[in-house]
Design an enzyme around this catalytic site. Structure first.
Site, PDB file in Angstrom:
ATOM      1  N   ASN A  12       4.439  28.256 -14.135  1.00 10.67           N
ATOM      2  CA  ASN A  12       4.514  27.287 -15.239  1.00 10.67           C
ATOM      3  C   ASN A  12       3.657  27.805 -16.406  1.00 10.67           C
ATOM      4  OD1 ASN A  12       3.698  25.095 -16.949  1.00 10.67           O
ATOM      5  ND2 ASN A  12       4.520  23.676 -15.437  1.00 10.67           N
ATOM      6  N   HIS A  15       0.482  26.056 -20.276  1.00  6.81           N
ATOM      7  CA  HIS A  15      -0.870  26.162 -20.833  1.00  6.81           C
ATOM      8  C   HIS A  15      -1.129  27.459 -21.583  1.00  6.81           C
ATOM      9  CE1 HIS A  15      -1.668  22.246 -19.542  1.00  6.81           C
ATOM     10  NE2 HIS A  15      -1.427  22.530 -18.276  1.00  6.81           N
ATOM     11  N   HIS A  48       7.494  22.587 -19.395  1.00  6.88           N
ATOM     12  CA  HIS A  48       7.682  21.148 -19.559  1.00  6.88           C
ATOM     13  C   HIS A  48       7.768  20.838 -21.048  1.00  6.88           C
ATOM     14  CE1 HIS A  48       6.012  16.871 -18.409  1.00  6.88           C
ATOM     15  NE2 HIS A  48       7.094  16.812 -19.161  1.00  6.88           N
ATOM     16  N   ARG A  50       7.490  18.255 -23.307  1.00  5.06           N
ATOM     17  CA  ARG A  50       7.036  16.860 -23.320  1.00  5.06           C
ATOM     18  C   ARG A  50       7.522  16.159 -24.570  1.00  5.06           C
ATOM     19  NH1 ARG A  50       2.595  15.825 -19.518  1.00  5.06           N
ATOM     20  NH2 ARG A  50       2.616  13.795 -20.521  1.00  5.06           N
ATOM     21  N   ARG A  54       3.216  18.598 -26.935  1.00  5.52           N
ATOM     22  CA  ARG A  54       1.811  19.038 -27.022  1.00  5.52           C
ATOM     23  C   ARG A  54       1.633  20.521 -26.705  1.00  5.52           C
ATOM     24  NH1 ARG A  54      -0.831  15.797 -21.961  1.00  5.52           N
ATOM     25  NH2 ARG A  54       0.159  14.048 -23.016  1.00  5.52           N
ATOM     26  N   GLU A  75      11.186  21.240 -17.077  1.00  4.15           N
ATOM     27  CA  GLU A  75      10.689  19.910 -16.681  1.00  4.15           C
ATOM     28  C   GLU A  75      10.849  18.971 -17.864  1.00  4.15           C
ATOM     29  OE1 GLU A  75       6.632  20.327 -15.610  1.00  4.15           O
ATOM     30  OE2 GLU A  75       7.053  21.513 -13.848  1.00  4.15           O
ATOM     31  N   THR A 106       0.987  15.334 -15.699  1.00  2.00           N
ATOM     32  CA  THR A 106       1.910  14.400 -15.060  1.00  2.00           C
ATOM     33  C   THR A 106       1.219  13.666 -13.914  1.00  2.00           C
ATOM     34  OG1 THR A 106       3.574  16.075 -15.529  1.00  2.00           O
ATOM     35  CG2 THR A 106       4.255  14.216 -14.155  1.00  2.00           C
ATOM     36  N   GLU A 156      10.874  17.845  -5.801  1.00  2.00           N
ATOM     37  CA  GLU A 156       9.589  18.550  -5.880  1.00  2.00           C
ATOM     38  C   GLU A 156       8.514  17.540  -5.512  1.00  2.00           C
ATOM     39  OE1 GLU A 156       8.793  21.176  -9.174  1.00  2.00           O
ATOM     40  OE2 GLU A 156       6.643  20.751  -9.063  1.00  2.00           O
ATOM     41  N   HIS A 195       1.672  20.875  -8.415  1.00  2.00           N
ATOM     42  CA  HIS A 195       0.680  20.126  -9.169  1.00  2.00           C
ATOM     43  C   HIS A 195      -0.704  20.266  -8.548  1.00  2.00           C
ATOM     44  CE1 HIS A 195      -1.082  17.371 -11.966  1.00  2.00           C
ATOM     45  NE2 HIS A 195       0.041  17.416 -12.635  1.00  2.00           N
TER      46      HIS A 195
HETATM   47  N1  PXP Z   1       5.273  20.607 -11.135  1.00  2.00           N
HETATM   48  C1  PXP Z   1       5.427  19.619 -12.049  1.00  2.00           C
HETATM   49  C2  PXP Z   1       6.626  18.723 -11.931  1.00  2.00           C
HETATM   50  C3  PXP Z   1       4.518  19.440 -13.105  1.00  2.00           C
HETATM   51  O1  PXP Z   1       4.696  18.446 -13.998  1.00  2.00           O
HETATM   52  C4  PXP Z   1       3.442  20.346 -13.203  1.00  2.00           C
HETATM   53  C5  PXP Z   1       2.480  20.207 -14.357  1.00  2.00           C
HETATM   54  O2  PXP Z   1       3.138  20.441 -15.558  1.00  2.00           O
HETATM   55  C6  PXP Z   1       3.337  21.368 -12.257  1.00  2.00           C
HETATM   56  C7  PXP Z   1       4.243  21.453 -11.209  1.00  2.00           C
HETATM   57  C8  PXP Z   1       2.257  22.387 -12.324  1.00  2.00           C
HETATM   58  O3  PXP Z   1       1.017  21.800 -12.136  1.00  2.00           O
HETATM   59  P1  PXP Z   1      -0.301  22.658 -12.391  1.00  2.00           P
HETATM   60  O4  PXP Z   1      -0.307  23.031 -13.843  1.00  2.00           O
HETATM   61  O5  PXP Z   1      -1.389  21.729 -11.997  1.00  2.00           O
HETATM   62  O6  PXP Z   1      -0.194  23.875 -11.513  1.00  2.00           O
END
Ligand code: PXP
Length: 242
Positions: A12, A15, A48, A50, A54, A75, A106, A156, A195
């Site tokens: 992901n 960030h 994602h 959003r 952001r 996402e 989330t 998920e 997550h």
């Molecule tokens: N899965 C989903 C559905 C999420 O919303 C997120 C956070 O955007 C993640 C996984 C990844 O989480 P993390 O950034 O804490 O690894």
């Protein structure tokens, strides 16, 4: 050299874009982040979009679709706006998530029991466009059953509670996730999780039988500050195999 675990790793990149949006600079570059992640062995790239934009922006989603060689997982909230963007971009996978404006990330899973009709509509529109839909849910049998009824082929499981707890509470949450995975697999659902997963807590989740894919962002991007993105992705794959 990258290590291949049996469970897929979706990286992901939200960030990486959080850093760009902090100053509205053209860097860091999303294309470079995608290419380095894939070179390091990412099985998929997740982002994602959003509603408050952001981190990931609309243009990022279109660019990512062109650059990604592995598979793209978008996402998004269950809104008409996001559905229309997904139908236009056509990622291989879409993960429907709950979204609240003020949250840091989330929080909690989708309430598929309460919002079944809405989620079913979006799932069927995306499925018709050949997009594999996944629902981001709590490891709860009732919600898993409702997800199967809504027609989603993938779920998920939210690992946030597992990640933020310690000791016996974490062991209990791991068991809850294991039971949920077994239940979902018995219904024929593909099971992903994510997550809050990091280098020290990922192995027990990666080792669950029937687990298909883990989506991990924050810990990889944070570690990449010190070792670079390629090494951060490779080391996560290694941890997933232990
Ligand atoms: N899965 C989903 C559905 C999420 O919303 C997120 C956070 O955007 C993640 C996984 C990844 O989480 P993390 O950034 O804490 O690894």
């Amino acid at each position: 050299m990258s290590v291949k675990s049996k469970v897929r790793l979706g990286v992901n990149l939200d960030h990486v874009m959080t850093i760009r949006q902090a100053r509205f600079t053209p860097y860091p570059d999303l294309k470079q982040a995608i290419e380095l992640s894939e070179k390091a062995g990412a099985d998929g790239i997740t982002m994602h979009l959003r509603e408050d934009r952001r981190h990931i922006q609309d243009d990022d989603v279109y660019l990512a679709k062109q650059v990604i060689q592995s598979s793209m997982n978008l996402e998004m909230a269950a809104t008409d706006e996001m559905r229309d963007i997904a139908l236009d971009v056509k990622p291989e996978n879409c993960c429907i998530v709950p979204e609240h404006r003020q949250e840091l990330t989330t929080e909690g899973g989708l309430d598929v029991v309460a919002h079944g009709a809405r989620i079913k509509d979006i799932t069927s529109a995306l499925t018709e466009a050949n997009i594999a839909v996944s629902l981001f849910i709590e490891p709860d049998h009732k919600v898993i059953d409702a997800s199967a009824e809504a027609g989603a082929p993938v779920i998920e499981l939210h690992t946030g509670t597992y990640a933020s707890s310690v000791g016996d509470k974490q062991v209990q949450e791991l068991k809850r996730i294991m039971n949920a995975v077994a239940h979902a697999a018995s219904l024929g659902l593909v099971v992903n999780a994510g997550h809050g997963l990091h280098y020290e807590n990922v192995a027990p989740i990666a080792n669950i039988e029937h687990m298909f894919e883990l989506n991990i962002g924050h810990s990889i991007v944070a570690y990449a500050l010190f070792v670079g993105l390629e090494t951060a992705v490779q080391e996560m794959r290694t941890k997933m195999c232990t």
